[in-house]
Design an enzyme around this catalytic site. Sequence first.
Site, mmCIF file in Angstrom:
data_model
loop_
_atom_site.group_PDB
_atom_site.id
_atom_site.type_symbol
_atom_site.label_atom_id
_atom_site.label_comp_id
_atom_site.label_asym_id
_atom_site.label_seq_id
_atom_site.Cartn_x
_atom_site.Cartn_y
_atom_site.Cartn_z
ATOM 1 N N LYS A 145 0.846 -1.202 0.000
ATOM 2 C CA LYS A 145 0.000 0.000 0.000
ATOM 3 C C LYS A 145 0.874 1.241 0.000
ATOM 4 C CE LYS A 145 -3.926 1.857 2.715
ATOM 5 N NZ LYS A 145 -4.718 1.679 3.952
ATOM 6 N N SER A 176 -9.622 -0.774 7.290
ATOM 7 C CA SER A 176 -9.068 -0.631 5.933
ATOM 8 C C SER A 176 -8.358 -1.842 5.358
ATOM 9 C CB SER A 176 -8.133 0.565 5.871
ATOM 10 O OG SER A 176 -8.894 1.726 5.710
ATOM 11 N N SER A 197 -9.677 1.562 3.091
ATOM 12 C CA SER A 197 -8.870 2.340 2.178
ATOM 13 C C SER A 197 -7.826 1.556 1.394
ATOM 14 C CB SER A 197 -8.169 3.448 2.958
ATOM 15 O OG SER A 197 -7.261 2.892 3.887
#
Length: 446
Positions: free
Chosen positions: A52, A151, A127
């Site tokens: 990420k 997330s 997210s």
Amino acid sequence: SVYSRIEALDDKIGAYLTLTKEEAYEAAAIIDKKIAEGEKLGDLAGIPMAIKDNISTKGVKTTCASKMLENYVPPFDAHAYEKLKEAGAILIGKTNLDEFAMGSSTENSAFKITRNPWDLERVPGGSSGGSAAAVASDEAYFALGSDTGGSIRQPASLCGVVGFKPTYGAVSRYGLVAFGSSFDQIGPFTKDVEDCAILLNHLYGHDKKDSTSLNVEFGDFTEALNKDIKGMRIGLPEEYFGEGIDPEVKKLVLDGVKVLEGLGAHVEEISLPYSKYALPVYYIAASAEASSNLARYDGVRYGYRAKDYSSLEELYVNSRSEGFGEEVKLRIMLGTYTLSSGYYDAYYNKALKVRRLIKQEFEEAFEKYDVLISPTSPTTAFKIGERTDDQLAMYMSDICTVPINIAGIPAISVPCGLSKGLPVGMQIMSKSLGEASIIKVAHAFE
Ligand code: GLN
């Protein structure tokens, strides 16, 4: 290679923000050389991973999907990345996210949206939507995400993969761009529970560069695989199966629980009444921390700097106004408001008190139960654009996941079936450092 897959698919899915093909081939060549020389390899040797884009990777852009850090190249590696690299895993690219990890759909990225591989008209969740979509579409073998309020687990659920949020402090936050520091944890996305256990073995461990890092022995999580769950006690918190939960999601999760009952687990309904305050507690406390953490982006030290300004004040204001997106600004304003004198006691302090009650409620529940089970997300993947104008509906995406971060406990999301062709995830939670119980139950279920 995995890059042919990415080249064929990622125009449509949009999981990646940056690819590191050249570096990846160099790393692969080093592994080949080691093999030729008969050197011992780490147990992740040559495995392609995605990370990420809010986790620091030395020499590789780490943007947090924000204009603020569009050209930021960190001079150091996150602890978690370093550990995986040591074991031989190869970084193939950095994945898309909601700006600074604020969101539940990956639609808040300043650069692009990511689509759900199961249905390109739908969101992958967020997210960490890029990491979830990359693993779901075989554009990576596994991925790292971060979980402040869901997330990792919510996108794992919406994309039909396994996602794990560790006990707070089990994985070092060094090199994770801070959002809500007392909630944030890095964790893995994998295809199955076994891979998840292997990765936890690498990720967990003390790190003196993170002051909240736990200094305890974690043991070997793969020992919890293939274990009997006979006699294990499972609690079903009724508040997590009530209003707002799609009936088909509920049914699939309860069908999953029946499978576990069939394997000899004892199942009981319980109540966690303070959970209903989790969402407001989270949005007050996490935004307060975010407003403080994001104060460092001032246009002076690093990151985006406005072109036009005539005073220092204007430099700050213009850089932050132009560099941050809408959702980030909203959180900063909410956070500074609840921290300001006059409102501090009414909001921030009260949120911390309720946080304590939520934590205690979980602690009491885990005196009676090994794990608790709930849906991960109240619904399956929603349509792109469907919740962008409805803040509350977006925030509701996290009602089942947020309490876990408030309490600091670990939880997994494992796929438990399809509803109208879309994946549903089952969340399994345990007390702090009860990871082995989660792995045991999740693996038995799988
Ligand atoms: N969706 C939640 C939020 O917007 C959680 C985000 C996260 O876990 N990073 O804050």
